[in-house]
Design an enzyme around this catalytic site. Structure first.
Site, PDB file in Angstrom:
ATOM      1  N   TYR A  52       0.869  -1.177   0.000  1.00 16.86           N
ATOM      2  CA  TYR A  52       0.000   0.000   0.000  1.00 16.86           C
ATOM      3  C   TYR A  52       0.908   1.230   0.000  1.00 16.86           C
ATOM      4  O   TYR A  52       2.085   1.133  -0.335  1.00 16.86           O
ATOM      5  CB  TYR A  52      -0.901  -0.122   1.261  1.00 16.86           C
ATOM      6  CG  TYR A  52      -2.007   0.867   1.359  1.00 16.86           C
ATOM      7  CD1 TYR A  52      -3.017   0.930   0.398  1.00 16.86           C
ATOM      8  CD2 TYR A  52      -2.080   1.765   2.429  1.00 16.86           C
ATOM      9  CE1 TYR A  52      -4.052   1.849   0.512  1.00 16.86           C
ATOM     10  CE2 TYR A  52      -3.111   2.674   2.545  1.00 16.86           C
ATOM     11  CZ  TYR A  52      -4.085   2.717   1.583  1.00 16.86           C
ATOM     12  OH  TYR A  52      -5.104   3.622   1.689  1.00 16.86           O
TER      13      TYR A  52
ATOM     14  N   ARG B 242      -5.305  10.373 -11.211  1.00 21.93           N
ATOM     15  CA  ARG B 242      -4.627  11.061 -10.082  1.00 21.93           C
ATOM     16  C   ARG B 242      -4.259   9.983  -9.081  1.00 21.93           C
ATOM     17  O   ARG B 242      -4.986   9.713  -8.161  1.00 21.93           O
ATOM     18  CB  ARG B 242      -5.579  12.108  -9.513  1.00 21.93           C
ATOM     19  CG  ARG B 242      -5.053  13.053  -8.481  1.00 21.93           C
ATOM     20  CD  ARG B 242      -4.722  12.419  -7.133  1.00 21.93           C
ATOM     21  NE  ARG B 242      -5.801  12.385  -6.174  1.00 21.93           N
ATOM     22  CZ  ARG B 242      -5.920  11.423  -5.238  1.00 21.93           C
ATOM     23  NH1 ARG B 242      -5.072  10.412  -5.176  1.00 21.93           N
ATOM     24  NH2 ARG B 242      -6.919  11.443  -4.403  1.00 21.93           N
TER      25      ARG B 242
ATOM     26  N   LYS C  38      -5.381  -1.466  -2.640  1.00 19.60           N
ATOM     27  CA  LYS C  38      -6.572  -1.218  -1.807  1.00 19.60           C
ATOM     28  C   LYS C  38      -7.265  -2.551  -1.513  1.00 19.60           C
ATOM     29  O   LYS C  38      -7.724  -2.791  -0.402  1.00 19.60           O
ATOM     30  CB  LYS C  38      -7.544  -0.281  -2.528  1.00 19.60           C
ATOM     31  CG  LYS C  38      -7.014   1.138  -2.695  1.00 19.60           C
ATOM     32  CD  LYS C  38      -7.326   2.013  -1.501  1.00 19.60           C
ATOM     33  CE  LYS C  38      -6.566   3.331  -1.601  1.00 19.60           C
ATOM     34  NZ  LYS C  38      -6.733   4.216  -0.461  1.00 19.60           N
TER      35      LYS C  38
ATOM     36  N   GLU D  32     -11.608   5.055  -6.914  1.00 17.42           N
ATOM     37  CA  GLU D  32     -10.317   5.394  -6.318  1.00 17.42           C
ATOM     38  C   GLU D  32      -9.469   6.233  -7.271  1.00 17.42           C
ATOM     39  O   GLU D  32      -9.299   5.886  -8.446  1.00 17.42           O
ATOM     40  CB  GLU D  32      -9.571   4.085  -5.998  1.00 17.42           C
ATOM     41  CG  GLU D  32      -8.342   4.267  -5.153  1.00 17.42           C
ATOM     42  CD  GLU D  32      -8.654   4.771  -3.749  1.00 17.42           C
ATOM     43  OE1 GLU D  32      -9.580   4.254  -3.111  1.00 17.42           O
ATOM     44  OE2 GLU D  32      -7.963   5.711  -3.306  1.00 17.42           O
ATOM     45  N   ASP D  33      -8.937   7.301  -6.750  1.00 18.14           N
ATOM     46  CA  ASP D  33      -7.944   8.118  -7.457  1.00 18.14           C
ATOM     47  C   ASP D  33      -8.387   8.580  -8.846  1.00 18.14           C
ATOM     48  O   ASP D  33      -7.620   8.496  -9.821  1.00 18.14           O
ATOM     49  CB  ASP D  33      -6.587   7.392  -7.470  1.00 18.14           C
ATOM     50  CG  ASP D  33      -5.965   7.356  -6.074  1.00 18.14           C
ATOM     51  OD1 ASP D  33      -6.624   7.819  -5.119  1.00 18.14           O
ATOM     52  OD2 ASP D  33      -4.839   6.869  -5.932  1.00 18.14           O
TER      53      ASP D  33
ATOM     54  N   ASP E  36     -13.648   6.688  -2.314  1.00 17.20           N
ATOM     55  CA  ASP E  36     -12.761   6.592  -1.162  1.00 17.20           C
ATOM     56  C   ASP E  36     -12.056   7.916  -0.876  1.00 17.20           C
ATOM     57  O   ASP E  36     -11.916   8.325   0.275  1.00 17.20           O
ATOM     58  CB  ASP E  36     -11.742   5.479  -1.460  1.00 17.20           C
ATOM     59  CG  ASP E  36     -10.748   5.280  -0.345  1.00 17.20           C
ATOM     60  OD1 ASP E  36     -11.158   5.368   0.816  1.00 17.20           O
ATOM     61  OD2 ASP E  36      -9.571   5.015  -0.646  1.00 17.20           O
ATOM     62  N   ASP E  37     -11.606   8.586  -1.927  1.00 18.38           N
ATOM     63  CA  ASP E  37     -10.829   9.815  -1.724  1.00 18.38           C
ATOM     64  C   ASP E  37     -11.689  10.944  -1.195  1.00 18.38           C
ATOM     65  O   ASP E  37     -11.239  11.764  -0.409  1.00 18.38           O
ATOM     66  CB  ASP E  37     -10.159  10.234  -3.041  1.00 18.38           C
ATOM     67  CG  ASP E  37      -9.208   9.169  -3.492  1.00 18.38           C
ATOM     68  OD1 ASP E  37      -8.186   8.970  -2.837  1.00 18.38           O
ATOM     69  OD2 ASP E  37      -9.531   8.473  -4.487  1.00 18.38           O
TER      70      ASP E  37
ATOM     71  N   ASN F 163      -0.070  11.946   0.026  1.00 15.24           N
ATOM     72  CA  ASN F 163       0.695  10.729  -0.239  1.00 15.24           C
ATOM     73  C   ASN F 163       1.382  10.823  -1.591  1.00 15.24           C
ATOM     74  O   ASN F 163       0.945  11.600  -2.434  1.00 15.24           O
ATOM     75  CB  ASN F 163      -0.264   9.519  -0.270  1.00 15.24           C
ATOM     76  CG  ASN F 163      -0.906   9.274   1.068  1.00 15.24           C
ATOM     77  OD1 ASN F 163      -0.258   9.301   2.083  1.00 15.24           O
ATOM     78  ND2 ASN F 163      -2.217   9.057   1.048  1.00 15.24           N
TER      79      ASN F 163
HETATM   80  N1  NAD Z   1      -4.393  10.537   3.748  1.00 18.27           N
HETATM   81  C1  NAD Z   1      -5.381  10.105   3.014  1.00 18.27           C
HETATM   82  O1  NAD Z   1      -6.145   9.218   3.420  1.00 18.27           O
HETATM   83  C2  NAD Z   1      -5.603  10.691   1.656  1.00 18.27           C
HETATM   84  C3  NAD Z   1      -6.804  10.418   0.996  1.00 18.27           C
HETATM   85  C4  NAD Z   1      -7.043  10.975  -0.267  1.00 18.27           C
HETATM   86  C5  NAD Z   1      -6.062  11.768  -0.846  1.00 18.27           C
HETATM   87  N2  NAD Z   1      -4.893  11.982  -0.198  1.00 18.27           N
HETATM   88  C6  NAD Z   1      -3.834  12.789  -0.804  1.00 18.27           C
HETATM   89  O2  NAD Z   1      -4.304  14.097  -0.996  1.00 18.27           O
HETATM   90  C7  NAD Z   1      -3.594  14.687  -2.066  1.00 18.27           C
HETATM   91  C8  NAD Z   1      -4.587  15.462  -2.922  1.00 18.27           C
HETATM   92  O3  NAD Z   1      -5.556  14.614  -3.496  1.00 18.27           O
HETATM   93  P1  NAD Z   1      -6.741  15.249  -4.364  1.00 18.27           P
HETATM   94  O4  NAD Z   1      -7.501  14.162  -4.985  1.00 18.27           O
HETATM   95  O5  NAD Z   1      -7.501  16.206  -3.549  1.00 18.27           O
HETATM   96  O6  NAD Z   1      -5.870  15.977  -5.473  1.00 18.27           O
HETATM   97  P2  NAD Z   1      -6.225  17.188  -6.392  1.00 18.27           P
HETATM   98  O7  NAD Z   1      -5.166  17.280  -7.407  1.00 18.27           O
HETATM   99  O8  NAD Z   1      -7.638  17.092  -6.795  1.00 18.27           O
HETATM  100  O9  NAD Z   1      -6.125  18.457  -5.417  1.00 18.27           O
HETATM  101  C9  NAD Z   1      -4.948  19.088  -5.039  1.00 18.27           C
HETATM  102  C10 NAD Z   1      -5.312  20.453  -4.477  1.00 18.27           C
HETATM  103  O10 NAD Z   1      -4.144  21.030  -3.929  1.00 18.27           O
HETATM  104  C11 NAD Z   1      -4.053  22.364  -4.361  1.00 18.27           C
HETATM  105  N3  NAD Z   1      -2.676  22.833  -4.346  1.00 18.27           N
HETATM  106  C12 NAD Z   1      -1.715  22.629  -5.278  1.00 18.27           C
HETATM  107  N4  NAD Z   1      -0.604  23.324  -4.948  1.00 18.27           N
HETATM  108  C13 NAD Z   1      -0.887  23.961  -3.789  1.00 18.27           C
HETATM  109  C14 NAD Z   1      -0.157  24.844  -2.977  1.00 18.27           C
HETATM  110  N5  NAD Z   1       1.091  25.206  -3.290  1.00 18.27           N
HETATM  111  N6  NAD Z   1      -0.746  25.331  -1.855  1.00 18.27           N
HETATM  112  C15 NAD Z   1      -2.006  24.970  -1.528  1.00 18.27           C
HETATM  113  N7  NAD Z   1      -2.746  24.148  -2.280  1.00 18.27           N
HETATM  114  C16 NAD Z   1      -2.191  23.640  -3.392  1.00 18.27           C
HETATM  115  C17 NAD Z   1      -4.664  22.353  -5.758  1.00 18.27           C
HETATM  116  O11 NAD Z   1      -5.056  23.675  -6.157  1.00 18.27           O
HETATM  117  C18 NAD Z   1      -5.839  21.433  -5.533  1.00 18.27           C
HETATM  118  O12 NAD Z   1      -6.919  22.157  -5.004  1.00 18.27           O
HETATM  119  C19 NAD Z   1      -2.862  13.555  -2.775  1.00 18.27           C
HETATM  120  O13 NAD Z   1      -1.501  13.615  -2.417  1.00 18.27           O
HETATM  121  C20 NAD Z   1      -3.457  12.294  -2.184  1.00 18.27           C
HETATM  122  O14 NAD Z   1      -2.524  11.261  -2.087  1.00 18.27           O
HETATM  123  C21 NAD Z   1      -4.653  11.460   1.048  1.00 18.27           C
HETATM  124  O1  LMR Z   2      -4.153   5.548  -1.136  1.00 21.61           O
HETATM  125  C1  LMR Z   2      -3.874   6.119  -0.076  1.00 21.61           C
HETATM  126  O2  LMR Z   2      -2.888   5.836   0.608  1.00 21.61           O
HETATM  127  C2  LMR Z   2      -4.796   7.177   0.450  1.00 21.61           C
HETATM  128  C3  LMR Z   2      -5.597   7.871  -0.560  1.00 21.61           C
HETATM  129  O3  LMR Z   2      -6.568   7.057  -1.141  1.00 21.61           O
HETATM  130  C4  LMR Z   2      -4.795   8.596  -1.591  1.00 21.61           C
HETATM  131  O4  LMR Z   2      -5.248   8.680  -2.724  1.00 21.61           O
HETATM  132  O5  LMR Z   2      -3.723   9.103  -1.245  1.00 21.61           O
HETATM  133 MG    MG Z   3      -6.865   7.378  -3.129  1.00 21.44          MG
END
Ligand code: NAD
Ligand code: LMR
Ligand code: MG
Length: 621
Positions: A141, A194, A212, A283-284, A306-307, A462
């Site tokens: 993962y 993504r 996943k 997912e993603d 999930d996201d 991540n």
């Molecule tokens: N921890 C978790 O469980 C979890 C779950 C889902 C997603 N994520 C992580 O979240 C991140 C974003 O996912 P997403 O689907 O929302 O992506 P996304 O590309 O849709 O969104 C990214 C956002 O960040 C903003 N951004 C870019 N540069 C920036 C900056 N310098 N300052 C502030 N904001 C900025 C963008 O404008 C956009 O709004 C990914 O790295 C993903 O791995 C983590």
């Molecule tokens: O996949 C993960 O580790 C969490 C989340 O779904 C992500 O997209 O970052």
């Molecule tokens: Mg994800």
């Protein structure tokens, strides 16, 4: 002619042409022994798993149709030279020093070993994974799975899961029958647009769906024979992949608009026709589609994103933990000032759910909603989002701050993150931006001004290199008292005085397995907000008072099977509450409603698969 029709026509023309070439070449070589056709008595996965007959990605489209292989391989047909080139590139890479991430230079090598075991012996694979989940979750993962997707063309050996591509339009309904399992409980699907914070990885994003589902089996005890990873290949906008001759997917730009939605619709119809009770986890998907598809399907199909939804639930549980860690009751949550960096599918998912939770705590009136709204400041790539923002994403609109109000705070449209943190002095700084190091020294220094007795940093992006900051950075600037969570795992920080700074893993892995299992075992036809909320509250309540006061707001991954069981039970209880419970197998709705707490937990436990060898008996039929 529409683009879709043109594509379909081009693909069928190329197939006809291909067939002709194949026919001519067999005709002219009919006397040569090497070119006589080989008669096989197998089809589908049996062929791919037979080393004598397997050609992997080199099966032509006509062969794939003849042998019922369509959908079981990535869409790009390769010749044997290209296959060898892919293999050699990978082999040679091993000779170089692998640089697989900051914490484990051998991560990719471990992934290969585990992957080979997965191919040979599912039971043994899951036993190893479950018994050593702390050590190997970061391999199958996040973070390693990200690296795997980035290197997938070299790592691809035996296919796992199904591939539906833009070229399969009109065929998906029959293709689903190429999958050998009569029953599928859980599908995780991506379009690769993504992957984690790594951007568009096209067809190579299949890795995340496999990762996943590994957690579905390990944490939720979903039977591995009934999971299906799916990649929907509608092209890629990743120019590097488009130019790479060894790329395994369609080498065309992504379909857009109706053409795109048509493909996803066809896929959903196909899988629900064959497996009407399957649960589909999205997912993603890039944000622009994540919300639209969720709205499109959530009231008709057993699905969730999930996201958007899983992340929201995990973040809320963590935020409530951060309130408790200050020695305050959860009900004080609406007083928290929260700065969120990132307004994509994850950030907005969290914001919407957090606002709802606050509003509920305040009595769910219109004023409650307004008051909840004013607790958030959202910063994206263009800075602070206010009503002055041009072309604002409609999903982000609700969180745009009033210009006048911001002026009073000394802030304006587009203010930088550090300016916002300095002026707002938030309790929590939460990152879902996919920008590694965004919480710079300057930003963390500004957090020192937080009015909270125990400020919290959630660096949730991540994989590891995309985390907004490391726990070392955060604790060294903000001191021992701070609360820290990250999306990918980090080690705790030792302060050298016997004290430890806890690094919590705030990842949707703590919710999605339980949401899936609860949905399956309740039989609910849809996944409602109430069920997601119940799951999130269950996770929030899981940590003891002692633990949260020590700064431990999420459980260690070693407890994931236990927490998943409890979350599943809470989802079932909510399904009963909402009168959506249908039952599962011999347990009907009426029986399920009668179970007490203990019996419900037993019911969940008894339906979780464990990696034990069954006795096998041969029967000729
Ligand atoms: N921890 C978790 O469980 C979890 C779950 C889902 C997603 N994520 C992580 O979240 C991140 C974003 O996912 P997403 O689907 O929302 O992506 P996304 O590309 O849709 O969104 C990214 C956002 O960040 C903003 N951004 C870019 N540069 C920036 C900056 N310098 N300052 C502030 N904001 C900025 C963008 O404008 C956009 O709004 C990914 O790295 C993903 O791995 C983590
Ligand atoms: O996949 C993960 O580790 C969490 C989340 O779904 C992500 O997209 O970052
Ligand atoms: Mg994800």
């Amino acid at each position: 002619m529409s683009t879709a029709d043109k594509l379909r026509r081009a693909s069928s023309l190329s197939r006809i042409l291909h067939r002709r070439i194949l026919y001519q070449s067999t005709r002219s070589f009919t006397t040569s022994e090497g070119h006589r056709p080989t008669i096989v008595h197998k089809q589908g996965l049996d062929i791919l798993h037979d080393p004598w007959f397997n050609k992997g990605t080199a099966f032509t489209m006509t062969e794939r149709d003849r042998l019922e292989l369509r959908g079981l391989l990535p869409p790009n047909v390769m010749d044997s030279e290209q296959q060898i080139q892919r293999f050699m590139t990978d082999l040679k890479r091993l000779e170089k020093q692998a640089r697989d991430g900051p914490s484990d230079p051998n991560a990719l090598a471990k992934w290969r070993i585990l992957n080979r075991l997965h191919d040979r012996n599912e039971t043994m694979y899951y036993k190893v994974l479950i018994n050593n989940i702390e050590e190997y979750a970061p391999i199958v993962y996040t973070p390693t799975v990200g690296l795997v997707c980035q290197n997938y063309s070299g790592l691809f050996r035996r296919p796992r899961g199904m591939y539906f591509s833009a070229e399969d339009r009109g065929e998906m309904m029959s293709m689903v029958y190429n999958w050998p399992a009569e029953q599928v409980d859980m599908i995780v699907v991506t379009d690769g647009s993504r992957i984690l914070g790594l951007g568009d990885l096209g067809v190579h994003g299949i890795g995340i769906t496999v990762g996943k589902l590994d957690l579905y089996v390990a944490a939720a005890g979903i039977n591995p024979q009934r999971v299906l990873p799916v990649m929907i290949d509608v092209g890629t906008n990743n120019e590097k992949l488009l130019k790479n001759p060894l790329y395994l997917g369609l080498q065309q730009h992504r379909l857009e608009g109706e053409d795109y939605v048509d493909v996803i619709d066809e896929f959903m119809e196909a899988v629900y026709t064959r497996w009407p009770h399957v649960i589909v986890q999205f997912e993603d998907f890039q944000s622009k589609w994540a919300f639209k598809l969720l709205q499109r399907y959530r009231n008709t199909y057993r699905m969730f994103n999930d996201d958007v939804q899983g992340t929201a639930g995990v973040a809320i549980a963590g935020l409530l933990g951060a309130v408790r860690a200050q020695g305050r009751p959860m009900i004080d949550f609406p007083k928290m000032k929260i700065v969120v960096a990132g307004a994509g599918s994850a950030g907005l998912g969290v914001l919407n759910a957090a606002r709802k939770t606050m509003a509920r705590m305040l009595g769910n009136t219109v004023t409650a909603f307004d008051s909840a709204q004013s607790q958030f400041w959202v910063v994206d790539a263009q800075g602070l989002i206010t009503e002055g923002r041009e072309n604002i994403d409609p999903e982000a609109q609700h969180f745009a701050r009033k210009i006048k109000e911001m002026e009073r705070q000394g802030l304006k449209e587009g203010a930088t993150l550090v300016e916002v943190v300095r002026e707002v002095k938030p309790d929590v700084l939460l990152g879902l931006s996919a920008v590694g190091g965004l919480f710079s020294k300057e930003v963390l220094e500004a957090m020192k001004g937080s009015t909270s007795t125990r400020p919290a940093i959630f660096a949730m992006s991540n994989p590891t290199k995309n985390a907004e900051c490391t726990p070392e950075d955060a604790f060294s600037i903000l001191g021992e008292n701070m609360i820290f969570a990250s999306g990918s795992p980090f080690n705790n920080v030792e302060f050298g005085n016997g004290h430890v700074g806890h690094c919590n893993q705030g990842n949707n892995m703590y919710l999605f397995p339980g949401i899936g299992l609860g949905t399956l075992l309740s039989g609910t036809p849809i996944v409602t907000d109430g069920m997601l909320q119940a799951a999130s509250e269950c996770l929030a309540a899981y940590m003891s008072e002692d633990e949260v006061l020590k700064g431990i707001i999420y459980p260690p991954i070693s407890r994931i099977r236990d927490i998943t069981k409890k979350i599943a039970a809470s989802v079932i209880k909510e399904a009963i509450e909402e009168d959506l419970v249908v039952g599962y197998r011999e347990m009907d709705a009426r029986e399920l409603q009668k179970l007490n707490e203990e019996e419900l937990m037993k019911y969940v436990e008894n339906n979780m698969w464990s990696p034990e060898y069954p006795t096998l008996v041969y029967k000729d039929d």
